[in-house]
Design an enzyme around this catalytic site. Structure first.
Site, short mmCIF file in Angstrom:
data_model
loop_
_atom_site.label_atom_id
_atom_site.label_comp_id
_atom_site.label_asym_id
_atom_site.label_seq_id
_atom_site.Cartn_x
_atom_site.Cartn_y
_atom_site.Cartn_z
NE ARG A 1 -3.20 2.06 3.02
CZ ARG A 1 -3.15 3.14 3.93
NH1 ARG A 1 -1.92 3.20 4.87
NH2 ARG A 1 -3.73 4.11 4.27
CE1 TYR B 1 0.20 2.36 13.70
CE2 TYR B 1 -1.63 3.56 12.96
CZ TYR B 1 -0.27 3.11 12.57
OH TYR B 1 0.17 3.10 11.35
CG HIS C 1 -0.80 8.88 3.65
ND1 HIS C 1 -1.23 7.40 3.99
CD2 HIS C 1 -0.49 9.36 4.81
CE1 HIS C 1 -0.59 7.25 5.18
NE2 HIS C 1 -0.32 8.22 5.67
CG ASN D 1 -5.12 3.20 8.67
OD1 ASN D 1 -5.43 2.38 7.86
ND2 ASN D 1 -4.52 4.43 8.32
CD GLU E 1 -4.78 7.39 10.06
OE1 GLU E 1 -3.86 8.46 10.45
OE2 GLU E 1 -4.07 6.05 10.40
CD GLU F 1 -1.44 3.84 8.25
OE1 GLU F 1 -1.18 4.32 9.60
OE2 GLU F 1 -1.55 4.49 7.34
C1 PNW Z 1 -0.95 7.44 10.98
N1 PNW Z 1 -2.92 10.19 16.11
O1 PNW Z 1 -0.64 8.33 11.49
C2 PNW Z 1 -0.42 7.57 9.54
O2 PNW Z 1 -1.36 7.18 8.56
C3 PNW Z 1 1.13 7.10 9.28
O3 PNW Z 1 1.26 8.01 8.14
C4 PNW Z 1 1.81 7.23 10.37
O4 PNW Z 1 3.03 7.09 9.90
C5 PNW Z 1 1.34 6.26 11.39
O5 PNW Z 1 -0.01 6.27 11.69
C6 PNW Z 1 2.02 6.04 12.64
O6 PNW Z 1 1.85 7.42 13.40
C7 PNW Z 1 -1.45 8.79 12.70
O7 PNW Z 1 -2.56 11.24 16.76
C8 PNW Z 1 -0.51 9.88 13.20
O8 PNW Z 1 -4.01 9.66 16.60
C9 PNW Z 1 -1.22 10.44 14.46
C10 PNW Z 1 -2.43 9.72 15.05
C11 PNW Z 1 -2.85 8.69 14.32
C12 PNW Z 1 -2.21 8.02 13.28
#
Ligand code: PNW
Length: 478
Positions: free
Chosen positions: A83, A303, A127, A301, A172, A378
């Site tokens: 991707r 985390y 992006h 995505n 996002e 992601e």
């Molecule tokens: C995502 N938050 O970024 C992006 O899609 C990527 O480009 C990035 O490198 C990756 O996650 C890791 O950070 C985010 O603050 C940045 O919630 C900030 C947030 C979430 C996702």
């Protein structure tokens, strides 16, 4: 020992895509080549104080010149999908007018290289790198930006629709709207709550217009998706005030996008909760229907989850929502909601490791959008990776993170969710936005002095999972 998983519980469906993800500004470099002009991230990263150490994507990991080697490495590792995103200002330097052929040619070469290695390309149109000229004309808070995006989508669709099957409009949009125009920790760095909501609406509109434009120029077999960083929002207690706080954040994180895109309406509760910030008069008749253009898949995505509670109006101290340091909130109209650190081990970003959150996210969207195929576009972790004296990079923490999250994906599939693929963030270490190069998310290590690539042990481990379609017992390869 009582619950050793059966073989089938760790084997994935045969057609499951095993990918890695990147984005243009984070890896390409070559920012002044072949007609490219600045995007808002060039401007932002070159503004003193905006990124850690003043780091920029000027060179990044030089993928623009090294894409052939990078694709060969993906193939060697065993990945079946990749991707990437297209840089808008490479294709349309001013955000308007005809496409620059040399810009499109780079992506055509990249895609052909992927296809020649049996790797399925997944193309994201946006992006976060808006052409600076469009920001100068008002950016995402202005309706015209959505119209410009649809034109750009058509140009890319015409050029690459014959060889790329999986398309994503936006990555996002929450980050674009609320980190870009609300808290200001992302480009263009504005801190205006009303502008952030206007941006969110025009991103919804842009998505819908682009999806329709793509449909009109591409073969019918191609599939169109959007990638949302939908949040898993948990209340700190079952107290009604905390439950209400969690619902408000859920509207601002999720409903503001999936409402129009999946359900044909903004949540009513969102209008009420933001009434002190905006009157929503920029939502015109038909916009929400446009934003609801038929999707073929949804990208998620993930985390870490969010943990929230209500305050009784007291001004909160430093925010702990993990969205970067700013005196301005990315949550318009919700200054009274408190964000807490979720308990548990954390990655180098300070983000708590919580694979159950991924399970909860997938099963929620399996319910929100029955029948819609899902992709994890992601998921990954930053660690402070360093080569050993032999030059090898061991990252057992990342292997453990990936293992736990893949097990959560597998469990969601067992429970009925239609998850078609997983893209690890990220293929290689890269420019981590406001954090610069200090946060390493890659499965492949990049030495920033030489730009040499070295697969970490997680890359080998993940490649083996991709080749076998099977998750080994936990801890086996760490
Ligand atoms: C995502 N938050 O970024 C992006 O899609 C990527 O480009 C990035 O490198 C990756 O996650 C890791 O950070 C985010 O603050 C940045 O919630 C900030 C947030 C979430 C996702």
């Amino acid at each position: 020992v009582s619950s050793v998983p059966s073989v089938s519980s760790v084997t994935f469906p045969p057609a499951f895509l095993w990918g890695a993800a990147t984005s243009a500004y984070q890896i390409e470099g070559a920012v002044r080549e072949d007609g490219r002009t600045p995007s808002i991230w060039d401007t932002f990263s070159h503004t003193p104080g905006r990124t850690a150490g003043g780091e920029t994507g000027d060179i990044a990991v030089d993928h623009y010149h090294r894409y052939r080697d990078d694709v060969a490495l993906m193939a060697e590792l065993g990945l079946t999908a990749y991707r990437f995103s297209v840089s808008w200002p490479r294709v349309q330097p001013t955000g308007r007018g005809p496409a620059v052929q040399r810009g499109l040619d780079f992506y055509r070469r990249l895609v052909d290289e992927l296809l020649a290695h049996g790797i399925k390309p997944s193309l994201t149109l946006y992006h976060w790198d808006l052409p600076q000229e469009l920001e100068d004309a008002g950016g995402w808070p202005e309706r015209d930006t959505a119209l410009r995006f649809a034109e750009y989508a058509r140009l890319v669709g015409e050029a690459l629709g014959d060889r790329v099957e999986l398309w994503t409009t936006l990555n996002e949009p929450w980050c674009s709207a609320f980190l870009g125009y609300g808290s200001g920790v992302h480009a263009p760095g504005r801190t205006d709550p009303e502008a952030s909501l206007r941006a969110a609406h025009h991103l919804n509109l842009a998505h819908g217009l682009a999806a329709s434009a793509l449909r009109s120029v591409m073969p019918a077999r191609n599939r169109i998706a959007v990638s949302l960083n939908s949040s898993v929002v948990r209340p700190r207690s079952q107290d009604p005030a905390d439950l209400a706080a969690a619902r408000r954040i859920d509207d601002l994180a999720n409903g503001v996008f999936h409402g129009p895109m999946l359900h044909g309406a903004y949540p009513e509760s969102l209008f009420a909760a933001t009434a002190s910030v905006t009157d929503w008069s920029y939502v015109l008749d038909g916009d929400v229907r446009t934003a609801g253009a038929q999707l073929d898949a949804l990208g998620l995505n993930y985390y870490t989850p969010a943990l929230v509670s209500a305050t009784s109006g007291a001004v909160p101290g430093p925010r702990a929502d993990g969205h970067g340091a700013s005196d301005h909130s990315p949550w318009p109209g919700a200054d009274d909601v408190l964000f807490h650190q979720t308990p548990g081990e954390r990655t180098e970003m300070g983000w708590t490791i919580d694979p159950t959150g991924l399970y909860d996210l997938i099963t929620r969207y399996a319910r929100e959008a029955p029948g819609l195929p899902l992709y994890i576009t992601e998921n990954g972790a930053a660690y402070d990776d360093k080569p050993d004296p032999e030059g090898r990079v061991h990252d057992p923490e990342r292997i453990a993170y990936l293992h736990a999250h893949l097990a959560a994906v597998r469990r969601a599939i067992t429970d009925g969710a239609d998850v078609r693929g997983y893209y690890l963030w990220s293929l290689m270490d890269n420019f981590e936005w406001a954090y610069g190069y200090g946060k390493r998310f890659g499965a492949v290590y990049v030495d920033y002095a030489t730009l040499e690539r070295t697969p970490k042990s997680s890359a080998r481990w993940y490649g083996e999972v991709a080749r076998t379609g099977t998750l080994p017992p936990a801890g086996s390869a760490a």
